[in-house]
Design a protein around this motif. Structure first.
Motif, PDB file in Angstrom:
ATOM      1  N   PHE A 179       0.754  -1.234  -0.106  1.00  0.00           N
ATOM      2  CA  PHE A 179      -0.177   0.084   0.127  1.00  0.00           C
ATOM      3  C   PHE A 179       0.943   1.272   0.016  1.00  0.00           C
ATOM      4  CE2 PHE A 179      -2.519  -3.536   1.856  1.00  0.00           C
ATOM      5  CZ  PHE A 179      -3.516  -3.368   1.285  1.00  0.00           C
ATOM      6  N   GLY A 180       0.545   2.242  -0.889  1.00  0.00           N
ATOM      7  CA  GLY A 180       1.164   3.315  -0.861  1.00  0.00           C
ATOM      8  C   GLY A 180       0.234   4.533  -0.431  1.00  0.00           C
ATOM      9  N   ALA A 181       0.809   5.781  -0.048  1.00  0.00           N
ATOM     10  CA  ALA A 181       0.063   6.726   0.288  1.00  0.00           C
ATOM     11  C   ALA A 181      -0.706   7.432  -0.973  1.00  0.00           C
ATOM     12  CB  ALA A 181       0.785   7.923   1.088  1.00  0.00           C
ATOM     13  N   PRO A 182      -2.077   7.462  -0.848  1.00  0.00           N
ATOM     14  CA  PRO A 182      -2.794   8.318  -1.925  1.00  0.00           C
ATOM     15  C   PRO A 182      -2.905   9.863  -2.051  1.00  0.00           C
ATOM     16  CG  PRO A 182      -4.169   7.763  -0.215  1.00  0.00           C
ATOM     17  CD  PRO A 182      -2.979   6.857   0.230  1.00  0.00           C
ATOM     18  N   VAL A 183      -2.390  10.194  -0.564  1.00  0.00           N
ATOM     19  CA  VAL A 183      -2.021  11.722  -0.487  1.00  0.00           C
ATOM     20  C   VAL A 183      -0.889  12.061   0.259  1.00  0.00           C
ATOM     21  CG1 VAL A 183      -4.396  12.477  -0.889  1.00  0.00           C
ATOM     22  CG2 VAL A 183      -3.614  11.728   1.481  1.00  0.00           C
ATOM     23  N   GLY A 184      -0.117  12.884   0.416  1.00  0.00           N
ATOM     24  CA  GLY A 184       0.975  13.577   1.401  1.00  0.00           C
ATOM     25  C   GLY A 184       0.449  13.847   2.671  1.00  0.00           C
ATOM     26  N   GLY A 185       1.195  13.602   3.537  1.00  0.00           N
ATOM     27  CA  GLY A 185       0.975  13.808   5.143  1.00  0.00           C
ATOM     28  C   GLY A 185       1.495  13.066   5.960  1.00  0.00           C
ATOM     29  N   ILE A 186       0.754  12.848   7.134  1.00  0.00           N
ATOM     30  CA  ILE A 186       1.426  12.053   8.331  1.00  0.00           C
ATOM     31  C   ILE A 186       0.592  10.768   8.366  1.00  0.00           C
ATOM     32  CG2 ILE A 186       2.206  12.483  10.892  1.00  0.00           C
ATOM     33  CD1 ILE A 186       3.415  14.243   8.913  1.00  0.00           C
ATOM     34  N   VAL A 187       1.298   9.733   8.809  1.00  0.00           N
ATOM     35  CA  VAL A 187       0.801   8.461   8.772  1.00  0.00           C
ATOM     36  C   VAL A 187       0.392   8.028  10.438  1.00  0.00           C
ATOM     37  CG1 VAL A 187       0.934   5.970   8.326  1.00  0.00           C
ATOM     38  CG2 VAL A 187       1.660   7.487   6.704  1.00  0.00           C
ATOM     39  N   ASP A 188      -0.834   7.530  10.660  1.00  0.00           N
ATOM     40  CA  ASP A 188      -1.275   6.997  11.682  1.00  0.00           C
ATOM     41  C   ASP A 188      -1.827   5.599  11.390  1.00  0.00           C
ATOM     42  OD1 ASP A 188      -0.908   9.166  13.549  1.00  0.00           O
ATOM     43  OD2 ASP A 188      -2.683  10.225  12.990  1.00  0.00           O
ATOM     44  N   TYR A 189      -1.271   4.682  11.885  1.00  0.00           N
ATOM     45  CA  TYR A 189      -1.664   3.026  11.860  1.00  0.00           C
ATOM     46  C   TYR A 189      -2.745   2.789  12.532  1.00  0.00           C
ATOM     47  CZ  TYR A 189       2.783   3.036   9.317  1.00  0.00           C
ATOM     48  OH  TYR A 189       3.831   3.284   8.268  1.00  0.00           O
ATOM     49  N   ARG A 190      -3.528   1.897  12.092  1.00  0.00           N
ATOM     50  CA  ARG A 190      -4.812   1.388  12.723  1.00  0.00           C
ATOM     51  C   ARG A 190      -4.598  -0.050  13.059  1.00  0.00           C
ATOM     52  NH1 ARG A 190      -5.155   5.878  13.629  1.00  0.00           N
ATOM     53  NH2 ARG A 190      -6.623   7.426  13.100  1.00  0.00           N
ATOM     54  N   ALA A 191      -3.374  -0.599  12.620  1.00  0.00           N
ATOM     55  CA  ALA A 191      -3.170  -2.035  12.807  1.00  0.00           C
ATOM     56  C   ALA A 191      -1.825  -2.072  13.353  1.00  0.00           C
ATOM     57  CB  ALA A 191      -3.455  -2.804  11.736  1.00  0.00           C
TER      58      ALA A 191
END
Length: 319
Positions: A248-260
């Motif tokens: 999986f890649g990022a559809p937009v730029g920004g800051i990642v928060d994981y949900r798993a």
């Protein structure tokens, strides 16, 4: 029989360390890889063990530093050949690729003695590896965050697939990726020579990862006991196997928060991560395409559009 690897030469019941010549640097000085030979007092199989074919993957070296001092040739059957640092040039500058030819060294096997820098290194170590009955090529998930796993890279239709899968089970990380690897990987090429080979991927770290190193040490000793190098029984556990990855890649730029969390079971449609702006406002949420295991994720939270974020192991079973 005396066994040699580069300048390391050991008679039965002896061990030795030395250097394996791989050519010259830009100033004309010779370069040698650190190698060791542990030659058991009794006859038996031969294991080839290497680490750091990717220059920033150090957990395998952490394993070798602990395993080799514990090996007493007087209690060993067979022999163990060790190359502690394969990607010499990448290791010196803490880079994944070989900076001399800008190649990923673990895509250049079986190598070429007159080729590029990486091809020459691969050819030199593959000459030693081809003399073995078993091969362990110690890796990690680069500097990403990743579960401890073992990779079987020969492909499920290969005549040695079952033997490679058994070797992975004996190493006993708990997770196995059973997927044909890219051309030029040692774990894909060596089975064509009739040698069961696996690629333990010991977590992901910047520097050393203690828990992954310890799991790797235990895995090596499991192999040594199971295949008769050392006395002792090994009780292998069931392994969770994935046969492919969803990346999986990022559809937009920004800051990642994981949900798993790493190693967690995820279901199709379950959120894997959210991307926010610098002020915490949600921009996008990415969900799993298939049921699987949250296998690997990038370490740094900031991403650009299209940049890699994480992987999910799919087609999961156990064996």
């Amino acid at each position: 029989m005396t066994i040699s690897l580069g300048t390391a030469s050991a008679a039965p019941g002896e061990s030795a360390i030395g250097r394996l010549d791989i050519g010259e640097t830009r100033d004309g000085s010779s370069v040698g890889l650190p190698v060791a030979v542990i030659n058991g007092v009794d006859d038996g199989k031969r294991l080839y063990l290497q680490a750091v074919s990717d220059g920033d993957e150090l957990n395998g070296l952490g394993v070798i530093r602990r395993v080799v001092p514990q090996l007493d040739p007087a209690r060993l059957s067979g022999a163990i050949l060790v190359v502690g640092i394969v990607n010499y040039h990448g290791f010196q500058v803490a880079e994944h690729r070989n900076p001399i030819d800008d190649r990923k060294l673990n895509r250049t096997f079986p190598g070429d003695h007159t080729g590029s820098s990486s091809e020459r290194i691969s050819a030199a170590v593959f000459d030693a590896a081809k003399t073995a009955d078993l091969i362990l090529d110690l890796h990690q998930g680069s500097t990403s965050r990743m579960i401890d796993e073992v990779r079987v890279r020969c492909g499920r239709r290969h005549s040695l697939h079952s033997e490679c899968l058994q070797l992975a089970k004996v190493f006993d990380c708990g997770y196995v990726l059973d997927q044909k690897g890219p051309e030029g990987q040692l774990a894909r090429v060596a089975p064509d020579e009739g040698i069961p080979t696996v690629d333990p991927e010991l977590g992901g770290a910047v520097g050393f990862g203690e828990e992954s190193i310890q799991r790797g040490v235990e895995g090596v000793f499991n192999v040594l006991r199971h295949y008769g190098f050392l006395d002792g029984e090994v009780s292998t556990s069931r392994q969770t196997r994935a046969k492919r990855f969803d990346q999986f890649g990022a559809p937009v730029g920004g800051i990642v928060d994981y949900r798993a969390d790493l190693g967690a079971r995820v279901s199709a449609g379950e959120p894997l991560f959210e991307i926010t702006d610098a002020f915490g406002q949600s921009k996008a949420t990415v969900e799993a395409d298939n049921d699987g295991i949250f296998w690997r994720s990038r370490r740094l939270p900031q991403v650009a559009a299209g940049e890699y974020v994480c992987s999910v192991g799919t087609n999961v079973d156990s064996y």
